[in-house]
Design a protein around this motif. Structure first.
Motif, PDB file in Angstrom:
ATOM      1  N   GLY A 128     -36.358 -45.196  24.210  1.00  8.33           N
ATOM      2  CA  GLY A 128     -36.172 -43.955  24.953  1.00  8.33           C
ATOM      3  C   GLY A 128     -35.773 -44.170  26.399  1.00  8.33           C
ATOM      4  O   GLY A 128     -35.968 -43.276  27.228  1.00  8.33           O
ATOM      5  N   ALA A 129     -35.227 -45.340  26.702  1.00 11.17           N
ATOM      6  CA  ALA A 129     -34.844 -45.670  28.077  1.00 11.17           C
ATOM      7  C   ALA A 129     -33.323 -45.736  28.222  1.00 11.17           C
ATOM      8  O   ALA A 129     -32.592 -45.966  27.257  1.00 11.17           O
ATOM      9  N   ASP A 130     -32.855 -45.542  29.439  1.00  8.60           N
ATOM     10  CA  ASP A 130     -31.460 -45.796  29.781  1.00  8.60           C
ATOM     11  C   ASP A 130     -31.298 -47.296  30.015  1.00  8.60           C
ATOM     12  O   ASP A 130     -32.283 -48.044  30.082  1.00  8.60           O
ATOM     13  N   CYS A 131     -30.054 -47.739  30.156  1.00 14.19           N
ATOM     14  CA  CYS A 131     -29.818 -49.166  30.360  1.00 14.19           C
ATOM     15  C   CYS A 131     -28.603 -49.388  31.240  1.00 14.19           C
ATOM     16  O   CYS A 131     -27.606 -48.665  31.146  1.00 14.19           O
ATOM     17  N   VAL A 132     -28.702 -50.395  32.090  1.00 11.59           N
ATOM     18  CA  VAL A 132     -27.572 -50.907  32.861  1.00 11.59           C
ATOM     19  C   VAL A 132     -27.453 -52.381  32.544  1.00 11.59           C
ATOM     20  O   VAL A 132     -28.453 -53.106  32.575  1.00 11.59           O
ATOM     21  N   ASP A 133     -26.255 -52.830  32.207  1.00 20.13           N
ATOM     22  CA  ASP A 133     -26.016 -54.242  31.908  1.00 20.13           C
ATOM     23  C   ASP A 133     -25.006 -54.762  32.914  1.00 20.13           C
ATOM     24  O   ASP A 133     -23.936 -54.163  33.095  1.00 20.13           O
ATOM     25  N   VAL A 134     -25.335 -55.871  33.582  1.00 25.35           N
ATOM     26  CA  VAL A 134     -24.406 -56.415  34.575  1.00 25.35           C
ATOM     27  C   VAL A 134     -23.150 -56.964  33.908  1.00 25.35           C
ATOM     28  O   VAL A 134     -22.167 -57.266  34.578  1.00 25.35           O
ATOM     29  N   ALA A 135     -23.172 -57.076  32.579  1.00 23.49           N
ATOM     30  CA  ALA A 135     -21.986 -57.501  31.830  1.00 23.49           C
ATOM     31  C   ALA A 135     -21.862 -56.573  30.614  1.00 23.49           C
ATOM     32  O   ALA A 135     -21.725 -55.382  30.760  1.00 23.49           O
ATOM     33  N   GLY A 136     -21.928 -57.127  29.407  1.00 21.81           N
ATOM     34  CA  GLY A 136     -21.832 -56.303  28.201  1.00 21.81           C
ATOM     35  C   GLY A 136     -20.403 -56.107  27.758  1.00 21.81           C
ATOM     36  O   GLY A 136     -20.011 -56.477  26.667  1.00 21.81           O
ATOM     37  N   ASP A 137     -19.616 -55.470  28.615  1.00 23.36           N
ATOM     38  CA  ASP A 137     -18.179 -55.323  28.419  1.00 23.36           C
ATOM     39  C   ASP A 137     -17.838 -54.618  27.097  1.00 23.36           C
ATOM     40  O   ASP A 137     -18.660 -53.938  26.511  1.00 23.36           O
ATOM     41  N   ASP A 138     -16.612 -54.783  26.627  1.00 20.35           N
ATOM     42  CA  ASP A 138     -16.150 -54.052  25.450  1.00 20.35           C
ATOM     43  C   ASP A 138     -16.961 -54.337  24.183  1.00 20.35           C
ATOM     44  O   ASP A 138     -17.221 -53.406  23.408  1.00 20.35           O
ATOM     45  N   PRO A 139     -17.363 -55.588  23.904  1.00 23.56           N
ATOM     46  CA  PRO A 139     -18.135 -55.822  22.673  1.00 23.56           C
ATOM     47  C   PRO A 139     -19.419 -54.993  22.597  1.00 23.56           C
ATOM     48  O   PRO A 139     -19.752 -54.467  21.531  1.00 23.56           O
ATOM     49  N   ALA A 140     -20.129 -54.891  23.706  1.00 17.76           N
ATOM     50  CA  ALA A 140     -21.359 -54.095  23.709  1.00 17.76           C
ATOM     51  C   ALA A 140     -21.042 -52.622  23.508  1.00 17.76           C
ATOM     52  O   ALA A 140     -21.749 -51.916  22.771  1.00 17.76           O
ATOM     53  N   ALA A 141     -19.986 -52.135  24.151  1.00 19.43           N
ATOM     54  CA  ALA A 141     -19.604 -50.732  24.001  1.00 19.43           C
ATOM     55  C   ALA A 141     -19.261 -50.412  22.559  1.00 19.43           C
ATOM     56  O   ALA A 141     -19.657 -49.364  22.017  1.00 19.43           O
ATOM     57  N   GLU A 142     -18.541 -51.312  21.900  1.00 25.33           N
ATOM     58  CA  GLU A 142     -18.163 -51.090  20.503  1.00 25.33           C
ATOM     59  C   GLU A 142     -19.388 -51.037  19.602  1.00 25.33           C
ATOM     60  O   GLU A 142     -19.487 -50.170  18.715  1.00 25.33           O
ATOM     61  N   ASP A 143     -20.340 -51.946  19.821  1.00 23.27           N
ATOM     62  CA  ASP A 143     -21.568 -51.949  19.017  1.00 23.27           C
ATOM     63  C   ASP A 143     -22.362 -50.654  19.204  1.00 23.27           C
ATOM     64  O   ASP A 143     -22.868 -50.069  18.240  1.00 23.27           O
ATOM     65  N   LEU A 144     -22.479 -50.226  20.453  1.00 25.19           N
ATOM     66  CA  LEU A 144     -23.268 -49.035  20.749  1.00 25.19           C
ATOM     67  C   LEU A 144     -22.644 -47.787  20.138  1.00 25.19           C
ATOM     68  O   LEU A 144     -23.350 -46.951  19.542  1.00 25.19           O
ATOM     69  N   LEU A 145     -21.345 -47.633  20.269  1.00 31.27           N
ATOM     70  CA  LEU A 145     -20.683 -46.440  19.749  1.00 31.27           C
ATOM     71  C   LEU A 145     -20.642 -46.436  18.220  1.00 31.27           C
ATOM     72  O   LEU A 145     -20.665 -45.373  17.595  1.00 31.27           O
ATOM     73  N   GLU A 146     -20.596 -47.624  17.645  1.00 33.19           N
ATOM     74  CA  GLU A 146     -20.639 -47.704  16.187  1.00 33.19           C
ATOM     75  C   GLU A 146     -21.989 -47.211  15.663  1.00 33.19           C
ATOM     76  O   GLU A 146     -22.071 -46.608  14.583  1.00 33.19           O
ATOM     77  N   ALA A 147     -23.044 -47.465  16.425  1.00 29.43           N
ATOM     78  CA  ALA A 147     -24.383 -47.029  16.020  1.00 29.43           C
ATOM     79  C   ALA A 147     -24.624 -45.546  16.309  1.00 29.43           C
ATOM     80  O   ALA A 147     -25.604 -44.971  15.828  1.00 29.43           O
ATOM     81  N   GLY A 148     -23.735 -44.932  17.082  1.00 30.80           N
ATOM     82  CA  GLY A 148     -23.905 -43.525  17.434  1.00 30.80           C
ATOM     83  C   GLY A 148     -23.955 -43.348  18.936  1.00 30.80           C
ATOM     84  O   GLY A 148     -24.695 -44.056  19.625  1.00 30.80           O
ATOM     85  N   ASP A 149     -23.200 -42.426  19.475  1.00 24.50           N
ATOM     86  CA  ASP A 149     -23.105 -42.227  20.910  1.00 24.50           C
ATOM     87  C   ASP A 149     -24.472 -41.871  21.499  1.00 24.50           C
ATOM     88  O   ASP A 149     -25.103 -40.885  21.076  1.00 24.50           O
ATOM     89  N   PRO A 150     -24.974 -42.671  22.475  1.00 25.11           N
ATOM     90  CA  PRO A 150     -26.285 -42.365  23.090  1.00 25.11           C
ATOM     91  C   PRO A 150     -26.321 -41.003  23.773  1.00 25.11           C
ATOM     92  O   PRO A 150     -27.411 -40.468  24.037  1.00 25.11           O
ATOM     93  N   ALA A 151     -25.154 -40.417  24.042  1.00 26.36           N
ATOM     94  CA  ALA A 151     -25.115 -39.120  24.711  1.00 26.36           C
ATOM     95  C   ALA A 151     -25.790 -38.037  23.877  1.00 26.36           C
ATOM     96  O   ALA A 151     -26.313 -37.056  24.421  1.00 26.36           O
ATOM     97  N   ARG A 152     -25.804 -38.208  22.562  1.00 28.57           N
ATOM     98  CA  ARG A 152     -26.422 -37.186  21.708  1.00 28.57           C
ATOM     99  C   ARG A 152     -27.913 -37.083  21.955  1.00 28.57           C
ATOM    100  O   ARG A 152     -28.532 -36.043  21.663  1.00 28.57           O
ATOM    101  N   ASP A 153     -28.524 -38.174  22.463  1.00 25.64           N
ATOM    102  CA  ASP A 153     -29.945 -38.161  22.807  1.00 25.64           C
ATOM    103  C   ASP A 153     -30.164 -38.044  24.313  1.00 25.64           C
ATOM    104  O   ASP A 153     -31.290 -38.213  24.791  1.00 25.64           O
ATOM    105  N   GLY A 154     -29.082 -37.782  25.038  1.00 27.07           N
ATOM    106  CA  GLY A 154     -29.183 -37.641  26.485  1.00 27.07           C
ATOM    107  C   GLY A 154     -29.401 -38.935  27.220  1.00 27.07           C
ATOM    108  O   GLY A 154     -29.812 -38.947  28.375  1.00 27.07           O
TER     109      GLY A 154
END
Length: 383
Positions: A98-124
């Protein structure tokens, strides 16, 4: 009002320790410091004059430990790696808690994984990726520069690099970036490529192995390198041309970098090559002072006439710059300034705020050369 619980994962590393200091400078206290070495975490906690920080054993590769660390956090700042091996591991654990997150890296691979699992925006919930020096500050500074007297921009030349220690995370990520790190499973970037007429052009530039540049002391090697972030920057600024150079002042590191693609293709152990890179950086640094430089020259028009604007940032290390951007991203999320969803720091942080913070809080130097209406103006100071 209850203060938010900020967890810093990798808090005793080169970036994490500096990020803790940056967060304290922004007024955030009672941090949760996570890492694998208790003694190192305690040393970071002891730097808090109020003594409100807590330390929690946490390993990004151990699900139970990561879950225990993120539980109860309002936001997690991830400074652990290797980035391209962890991908969205830490961000996903933060979201599950239930927490937000900031990653000093992550880049496109992390974004792809997160969006594949479902956009976190739906949970605010909000995840900010690439909140570091490069990528991150490498786009924010040119965007700031574009607003300093230019009506339009057409060409950018960038030189970024320095002489500093190489952390294990950086060394392993560099190995991984040769085959991953970009969008859709591609490499992080392409050597020798540049932007021409608004498009990526392979082999547009050549490497200079032994040359000089006004912003770097001594002889350096210039390696043209176009990343996905740089391409997006060119699109955002409407650039016709972009030349990006990674600058290597140290001969030992440069020699090893030249060998890496061939050695990896031949089946050499990436971990062994990473160890060699760490040693090469130490050899290059022996007897010399560490530094990191980001130099940008932007061409365009001002009042209907050709004009240029330049910016040179010099810091003791890229790690401190990464820490500053990561801390600013955490602060922006907590202030409600970042929309929910998966975001990149370059798109959601205000360049003016970043530059103002660096000027007042971080030990770095800036030189700005503005060309408004064709008349050069120079600002120098502490950045």
């Amino acid at each position: 009002m209850t203060r938010p619980v900020i967890g810093v994962l990798g808090a005793s590393g080169a970036v994490g320790r500096a990020a803790v200091r940056e967060l304290r400078a922004l007024g955030h206290t009672g941090l949760r410091l996570g890492g694998r070495t208790a003694s190192a975490l305690c040393a970071v906690a002891e730097e808090d004059p109020a003594g409100h920080d807590e330390t929690v054993w946490a390993d990004a590769t151990a699900p139970d430990g990561l879950r225990a660390f993120t539980d109860g956090c309002d936001i997690v700042l991830n400074c652990a790696g290797p980035t391209y091996r962890l991908r969205a591991t830490v961000a996903s654990a933060a979201l599950a808690a239930g927490a937000d997150c900031v990653d000093v890296a992550g880049d496109d691979p992390a974004a792809e994984d997160l969006l594949e699992a479902g956009d976190p925006a739906r949970d605010g919930r909000t995840v900010v990726l690439s909140a570091g020096a490069l990528p991150g500050l490498s786009s924010l500074l040119p965007r700031w520069l574009a607003g300093q007297g230019l009506d339009s921009a057409s060409a950018l030349t960038a030189h970024c690099g320095g002489l500093e220690t190489c952390s294990p995370t950086v060394a392993h990520d560099l190995m991984l970036s040769l085959t991953s790190g970009g969008a859709d499973g591609a490499a992080y970037g392409e050597a020798l490529a540049a932007v021409r007429a608004g498009r990526r052009v392979p082999r547009a530039l050549r490497t200079a192995e032994d040359t000089e540049h006004r912003s770097f002391p001594g002889r350096v090697a210039l390696q043209p390198y176009l990343s996905g972030e740089s391409e997006r920057l060119a699109t955002d600024l409407g650039l016709d041309r972009l030349d990006w150079y990674n600058v290597h002042p140290g001969p030992a590191v440069r020699a090893l970098l030249n060998l890496l693609p061939g050695r990896l293709a031949a089946g050499d152990d990436p971990a062994g090559l990473a160890d060699r890179l760490i040693l090469a950086a130490d050899l290059d640094l022996a007897g010399r002072g560490p530094y990191y430089v980001m130099d940008f020259e932007l061409s365009g028009t001002a009042s209907g006439r050709p004009a240029t604007a330049g910016l040179t940032l010099r810091a003791a290390s890229s790690y401190r710059l990464t820490a500053a951007v990561g801390a600013l991203a955490v602060d922006a999320v907590l202030r409600g300034e970042v929309p929910a969803g998966v975001r990149f720091a370059r798109d959601v942080l205000d360049p003016d705020t970043v530059v103002r913070h660096l000027r007042t809080q971080s030990a770095a130097d800036l030189r700005f050369t503005g060309a408004a209406a064709g008349a050069d103006q120079v600002e120098e100071g502490v950045l």
